[in-house]
Design a protein around this motif. Structure first.
Motif, PDB file in Angstrom:
ATOM      1  N   MET A   1      80.010  45.754  46.682  1.00 31.75           N
ATOM      2  CA  MET A   1      80.042  44.135  47.073  1.00 31.75           C
ATOM      3  C   MET A   1      79.234  43.860  48.169  1.00 31.75           C
ATOM      4  SD  MET A   1      84.230  43.846  46.467  1.00 31.75           S
ATOM      5  CE  MET A   1      84.000  42.219  47.316  1.00 31.75           C
ATOM      6  N   ALA A   2      79.267  44.532  49.393  1.00 32.77           N
ATOM      7  CA  ALA A   2      78.389  44.246  50.323  1.00 32.77           C
ATOM      8  C   ALA A   2      76.722  44.045  50.205  1.00 32.77           C
ATOM      9  CB  ALA A   2      78.570  45.338  51.557  1.00 32.77           C
ATOM     10  N   VAL A   3      76.256  44.917  49.230  1.00 31.04           N
ATOM     11  CA  VAL A   3      74.958  44.870  48.930  1.00 31.04           C
ATOM     12  C   VAL A   3      74.916  43.800  48.017  1.00 31.04           C
ATOM     13  CG1 VAL A   3      73.130  46.169  47.433  1.00 31.04           C
ATOM     14  CG2 VAL A   3      74.586  47.556  49.064  1.00 31.04           C
ATOM     15  N   ILE A   4      75.737  43.449  47.037  1.00 35.44           N
ATOM     16  CA  ILE A   4      75.709  42.352  46.179  1.00 35.44           C
ATOM     17  C   ILE A   4      75.827  41.011  47.136  1.00 35.44           C
ATOM     18  CG2 ILE A   4      76.955  40.892  44.452  1.00 35.44           C
ATOM     19  CD1 ILE A   4      77.940  43.670  43.446  1.00 35.44           C
ATOM     20  N   PHE A   5      76.500  40.780  48.149  1.00 37.71           N
ATOM     21  CA  PHE A   5      76.656  39.946  48.874  1.00 37.71           C
ATOM     22  C   PHE A   5      75.477  39.459  49.486  1.00 37.71           C
ATOM     23  CE2 PHE A   5      80.708  39.052  47.578  1.00 37.71           C
ATOM     24  CZ  PHE A   5      81.393  38.295  48.278  1.00 37.71           C
ATOM     25  N   LYS A   6      74.780  40.736  50.085  1.00 38.27           N
ATOM     26  CA  LYS A   6      73.611  40.666  51.055  1.00 38.27           C
ATOM     27  C   LYS A   6      72.495  39.982  49.926  1.00 38.27           C
ATOM     28  CE  LYS A   6      70.859  43.284  54.396  1.00 38.27           C
ATOM     29  NZ  LYS A   6      70.725  44.351  54.981  1.00 38.27           N
ATOM     30  N   GLN A   7      72.255  40.595  48.747  1.00 41.99           N
ATOM     31  CA  GLN A   7      71.223  40.174  47.797  1.00 41.99           C
ATOM     32  C   GLN A   7      71.524  38.605  47.627  1.00 41.99           C
ATOM     33  OE1 GLN A   7      68.541  41.465  46.890  1.00 41.99           O
ATOM     34  NE2 GLN A   7      68.204  39.758  45.564  1.00 41.99           N
ATOM     35  N   GLY A   8      72.921  38.268  47.348  1.00 35.27           N
ATOM     36  CA  GLY A   8      73.328  36.750  47.194  1.00 35.27           C
ATOM     37  C   GLY A   8      72.877  35.872  48.222  1.00 35.27           C
ATOM     38  N   LEU A   9      73.131  36.286  49.433  1.00 38.38           N
ATOM     39  CA  LEU A   9      72.731  35.646  50.703  1.00 38.38           C
ATOM     40  C   LEU A   9      71.221  35.517  50.743  1.00 38.38           C
ATOM     41  CD1 LEU A   9      73.775  34.423  53.126  1.00 38.38           C
ATOM     42  CD2 LEU A   9      73.642  36.516  54.352  1.00 38.38           C
ATOM     43  N   ASN A  10      70.449  36.466  50.526  1.00 33.00           N
ATOM     44  CA  ASN A  10      69.045  36.024  50.273  1.00 33.00           C
ATOM     45  C   ASN A  10      68.435  35.419  49.284  1.00 33.00           C
ATOM     46  OD1 ASN A  10      68.665  38.179  52.481  1.00 33.00           O
ATOM     47  ND2 ASN A  10      68.323  39.899  51.076  1.00 33.00           N
ATOM     48  N   LEU A  11      68.988  35.372  48.186  1.00 38.30           N
ATOM     49  CA  LEU A  11      68.815  34.526  47.200  1.00 38.30           C
ATOM     50  C   LEU A  11      69.085  32.863  47.542  1.00 38.30           C
ATOM     51  CD1 LEU A  11      69.644  36.595  43.967  1.00 38.30           C
ATOM     52  CD2 LEU A  11      67.215  35.783  44.785  1.00 38.30           C
ATOM     53  N   GLN A  12      70.336  32.892  48.078  1.00 37.01           N
ATOM     54  CA  GLN A  12      70.681  31.635  48.713  1.00 37.01           C
ATOM     55  C   GLN A  12      69.727  30.963  49.477  1.00 37.01           C
ATOM     56  OE1 GLN A  12      75.137  31.034  48.761  1.00 37.01           O
ATOM     57  NE2 GLN A  12      74.699  30.532  50.986  1.00 37.01           N
ATOM     58  N   THR A  13      69.493  31.759  50.568  1.00 35.66           N
ATOM     59  CA  THR A  13      68.728  31.452  51.791  1.00 35.66           C
ATOM     60  C   THR A  13      67.214  30.767  51.117  1.00 35.66           C
ATOM     61  OG1 THR A  13      69.662  32.912  53.174  1.00 35.66           O
ATOM     62  CG2 THR A  13      67.690  32.226  53.932  1.00 35.66           C
ATOM     63  N   GLU A  14      66.685  31.559  50.178  1.00 36.80           N
ATOM     64  CA  GLU A  14      65.510  31.205  49.451  1.00 36.80           C
ATOM     65  C   GLU A  14      65.279  29.803  48.828  1.00 36.80           C
ATOM     66  OE1 GLU A  14      64.102  34.339  46.871  1.00 36.80           O
ATOM     67  OE2 GLU A  14      63.891  35.722  48.568  1.00 36.80           O
TER      68      GLU A  14
END
Length: 172
Positions: free
Chosen positions: A154-167
């Motif tokens: 879940m942490a990895v998914i959230f980190k990826q989601g955060l990166n995509l959201q930031t982009e």
């Protein structure tokens, strides 16, 4: 998403309701042992002990042995499960927010999976060294490890989601 927020809110409060008695019990045990209050009563010629409810003679906790390792482990187990439920509540708190992928959410998940990976190991090693209820602790350690794996994913998914959201925020 409203249903998720509602369920997360209910689970958040439920986990807090579970965490507080554990943490209060750990604090009460520490106070009893540090200050040798009247609530701490040795039994069986000092081989075992009883902790009573405050200001009563009603038994609350009964200890198997009056040894430092056992007392430390008992208090640590109670306190750590209080912390576990508190951190679990923090995970549910993440799902209550309007923005799902946040740096704070990633940090909460990271702390939670690290706790589940690291904390059971010293207890398992101690139980193996003392040959004391090893089977139970092996089961608990495996359960926490599996929970830690899911929290890590879940942490990895959230980190990826955060990166995509930031982009996406930068693009707009």
């Amino acid at each position: 998403m409203k249903r998720v927020r509602l369920i997360a809110t209910c689970l958040f409060y439920f986990s807090r309701v579970l965490a507080l008695p554990y943490l209060a019990t750990a604090a009460y045990c520490i106070i009893c042992f540090l200050f040798r209050t009247d609530s701490l009563q040795p039994i069986e010629d000092g081989k075992r002990f009883v902790i009573t409810y405050p200001f009563t003679d009603t038994r609350f906790l009964i200890g198997d042995t009056y040894e430092f390792y056992y007392i430390f482990e008992m208090i640590a187990f109670i306190a750590l499960y209080g912390i576990f439920f508190w951190l679990l509540g923090n995970i549910f708190k993440t799902f209550r927010g309007k923005k799902l992928f946040t740096q704070q959410g990633v940090r909460r998940l990271s702390i939670f999976y690290l706790l589940n990976f690291i904390v059971p190991l010293p207890f398992l090693i101690g139980h193996i060294a003392y040959s004391y209820e090893v089977e139970i602790l092996v089961s608990l350690s495996v359960l926490h490890f599996v929970l830690g794996v899911f929290a890590y994913f879940m942490a990895v998914i959230f980190k990826q989601g955060l990166n995509l959201q930031t982009e996406q925020d930068l693009y707009i």
